[in-house]
Design a protein around this motif. Structure first.
Motif, short mmCIF file in Angstrom:
data_model
loop_
_atom_site.label_atom_id
_atom_site.label_comp_id
_atom_site.label_asym_id
_atom_site.label_seq_id
_atom_site.Cartn_x
_atom_site.Cartn_y
_atom_site.Cartn_z
N PHE A 292 0.81 -1.22 0.00
CA PHE A 292 0.00 0.00 0.00
C PHE A 292 0.85 1.27 0.00
O PHE A 292 0.43 2.29 -0.56
CB PHE A 292 -1.01 -0.02 1.14
CG PHE A 292 -2.21 -0.88 0.83
CD1 PHE A 292 -3.18 -0.44 -0.05
CD2 PHE A 292 -2.33 -2.14 1.37
CE1 PHE A 292 -4.26 -1.23 -0.38
CE2 PHE A 292 -3.41 -2.94 1.06
CZ PHE A 292 -4.39 -2.49 0.18
N GLY B 31 0.12 3.70 -3.02
CA GLY B 31 -0.21 5.08 -2.67
C GLY B 31 0.77 6.07 -3.27
O GLY B 31 0.39 7.14 -3.74
N GLU C 253 -3.43 5.62 1.73
CA GLU C 253 -2.75 4.34 1.51
C GLU C 253 -1.31 4.39 2.02
O GLU C 253 -0.85 3.45 2.67
CB GLU C 253 -2.76 3.96 0.03
CG GLU C 253 -4.10 3.47 -0.46
CD GLU C 253 -4.09 3.09 -1.92
OE1 GLU C 253 -3.09 3.35 -2.63
OE2 GLU C 253 -5.11 2.53 -2.37
N LEU D 107 -7.74 0.62 5.37
CA LEU D 107 -7.34 0.11 4.05
C LEU D 107 -8.41 -0.80 3.46
O LEU D 107 -8.66 -0.77 2.25
CB LEU D 107 -6.00 -0.62 4.13
CG LEU D 107 -4.78 0.27 4.30
CD1 LEU D 107 -3.55 -0.57 4.60
CD2 LEU D 107 -4.56 1.13 3.08
#
Length: 168
Positions: A20, A24, A72, A94
């Motif tokens: 993530f 992100g 994220e 998340l």
């Protein structure tokens, strides 16, 4: 030695957290991959076009992409580095983001291959959260309590369970 449960939670936390952070970062900057960044820009424009309500609320595709990307990255860092309850909160946030992204993909009619990764990582986040929230199994040991020099079974173990009859 760490239990298999602990090893599983740590492995999932680190792997999901790094994923993530990476995803992100792709949403926030073209430094990692210019092609992926441009694809994210295009996708988020289609999401905002498909949901006119977002436009009415003043949410642009840039704001949506950057806010989801920042969440994220922040939650990924927490999943990777921070111990304890904040990890579970980041996991839950998340999971909500993944559900929102799956909704967006369905809304614009994307084929499965475009959002299969979101499905997989949503399942992994769910598994990690379920494993983390499951109580630690305790080894069944005969606990005793010393009373006047004699060992007697601990009261919680000595009494039969409510509603059950002890047959000898």
């Amino acid at each position: 030695m760490a239990s298999p449960r602990t090893i599983t939670i740590v492995a999932l936390s680190v792997a999901l957290g790094l994923f993530f952070v990476f995803m992100g970062t792709i949403k926030l900057t073209p430094r990692l991959s210019k092609d992926a960044y441009n694809e994210m820009k295009r996708a988020y424009k289609s999401y905002v076009r498909a949901l006119p309500m977002l436009k009415k609320m003043g949410v642009s595709s840039i704001m949506l992409r950057k806010s989801i990307g920042a969440l994220e990255v922040a939650c990924g860092i927490v999943m990777t580095l921070v111990p304890g309850r904040p990890k579970d909160v980041a996991n839950f946030v998340l999971l909500l983001l993944v559900l929102a992204v799956l909704f967006f993909h369905q809304l614009v009619g994307d084929p499965l291959k475009r959002y299969a990764h979101a499905l997989v990582f949503g399942i992994l986040l769910t598994c990690r959260l379920l494993i983390a929230r499951q109580p630690e199994e305790q080894l069944l040991e005969k606990r005793t309590l010393a009373v006047n020099g004699e060992e007697q079974p601990f009261l919680a173990e000595a009494a039969p369970e409510k509603g059950k009859i002890k047959v000898s």
